[in-house]
Design an enzyme around this catalytic site. Structure first.
Site, PDB file in Angstrom:
ATOM      1  N   HIS A 116    -117.474   5.507  -7.339  1.00  0.00           N
ATOM      2  CA  HIS A 116    -117.247   4.823  -6.060  1.00  0.00           C
ATOM      3  C   HIS A 116    -118.159   3.615  -5.852  1.00  0.00           C
ATOM      4  CE1 HIS A 116    -115.351   8.788  -4.390  1.00  0.00           C
ATOM      5  NE2 HIS A 116    -114.576   8.167  -5.248  1.00  0.00           N
ATOM      6  N   ASN A 152    -121.823  25.005  -6.013  1.00  0.00           N
ATOM      7  CA  ASN A 152    -121.566  24.452  -4.688  1.00  0.00           C
ATOM      8  C   ASN A 152    -122.005  25.456  -3.630  1.00  0.00           C
ATOM      9  OD1 ASN A 152    -120.541  22.033  -3.492  1.00  0.00           O
ATOM     10  ND2 ASN A 152    -118.837  23.198  -2.668  1.00  0.00           N
ATOM     11  N   ILE A 194    -127.923  23.059  -5.222  1.00  0.00           N
ATOM     12  CA  ILE A 194    -127.961  22.528  -6.583  1.00  0.00           C
ATOM     13  C   ILE A 194    -129.393  22.204  -7.006  1.00  0.00           C
ATOM     14  CG2 ILE A 194    -127.409  20.149  -5.872  1.00  0.00           C
ATOM     15  CD1 ILE A 194    -125.557  20.497  -8.599  1.00  0.00           C
TER      16      ILE A 194
END
Ligand code: ZN
EC number: 2.3.1.286
Length: 242
Positions: A122, A215, A233
């Protein structure tokens, strides 16, 4: 999280030299960067539009002042520091175990931690360019601007090299991501709900049998994981030894 699962991950990491990591917003939120998609009152605070609208190409073109008000307030975050997950990934790369980090984040924290091969699906807040003369600017320059940032050379408006909604992803970056994932021995996916394009599609290219999913909450891909670890994480990665 069970120590049993950490041991399994440790064993996988010990026995490979071809890990690819795919990370989402959850990797950055542990560094204090808010996920603009999370519904934490951000919607109805000071903005008349949802973040997905403000961060779209057409909105950027039609209402640049409003776009940049949001961008400076919520996106251009330069105070954050890499967390234990960023640091461990950089160490794994340095030791030859990890081939690439593929990320949906735009904050540059992986590079700050020392990672070299980072595929930013992104884009990045650290790259900005003049739409008129293509001069490049760093995030510090942007931070100093008020209103719509303008080029100090030609006066043109500056756009962050960030993929907005309605904009396509960089083809070369995507092809590289596909290449790394399709050749990976271990694919570790962390901090993403896997709901956002193109995450789910990219994962289909993985051919191995060591898909690790880390997650905090459940994801639609949980049943596909060979090893599923629910938790932070940073906490999980800090327990892995190289
Ligand atoms: Zn210019």
């Amino acid at each position: 999280m069970s120590s049993d699962k950490i041991l399994q991950l440790q064993e996988m990491v010990t026995n490979t030299n071809n890990i690819v990591f795919f990370g989402g917003a959850g990797v950055s939120t542990e560094s204090g960067i808010p996920d603009f998609r999370s519904v934490d009152g951000l919607y109805n605070q000071k903005y008349d539009y949802p973040p997905e609208t403000i961060l779209s190409h057409s909105f950027y073109i039609s209402k640049p002042e409003e776009f940049y008000r949001f961008y400076f307030d919520k996106i251009l975050c330069l105070d954050a520091k890499p967390n234990a997950a960023h640091v461990k990934l950089a160490e794994l790369e340095q030791s030859g175990k990890l081939k690439a980090v593929i990320t949906q984040n735009i904050d540059g924290l992986h590079q700050m931690a020392g990672s070299k091969e980072v595929l930013e699906l992104h884009g990045s807040i650290h790259r900005n360019y003049c739409r008129k003369c293509a001069k490049r600017f760093d995030a510090i320059y942007m931070k100093k601007c008020t209103g719509v940032p303008l080029c100090d050379e030609c006066g043109g408006s500056i756009k962050p090299d960030v993929v907005l909604y309605e904009e396509g992803l960089d083809t070369q970056t995507m092809e590289k991501a596909v290449m790394y994932i399709s050749k990976a021995d271990i694919l570790i996916i962390g901090g993403t709900s896997l709901a956002v394009y193109p995450a789910a599609g990219l994962i289909d290219y993985y051919r191995g049998n060591k898909l690790v999913l880390i997650n905090k909450s459940a994801t639609p891909m949980d049943k596909c994981a060979d090893l599923l670890i629910q938790g932070s994480i940073g906490e999980i990665f800090s327990q892995i030894r190289i």
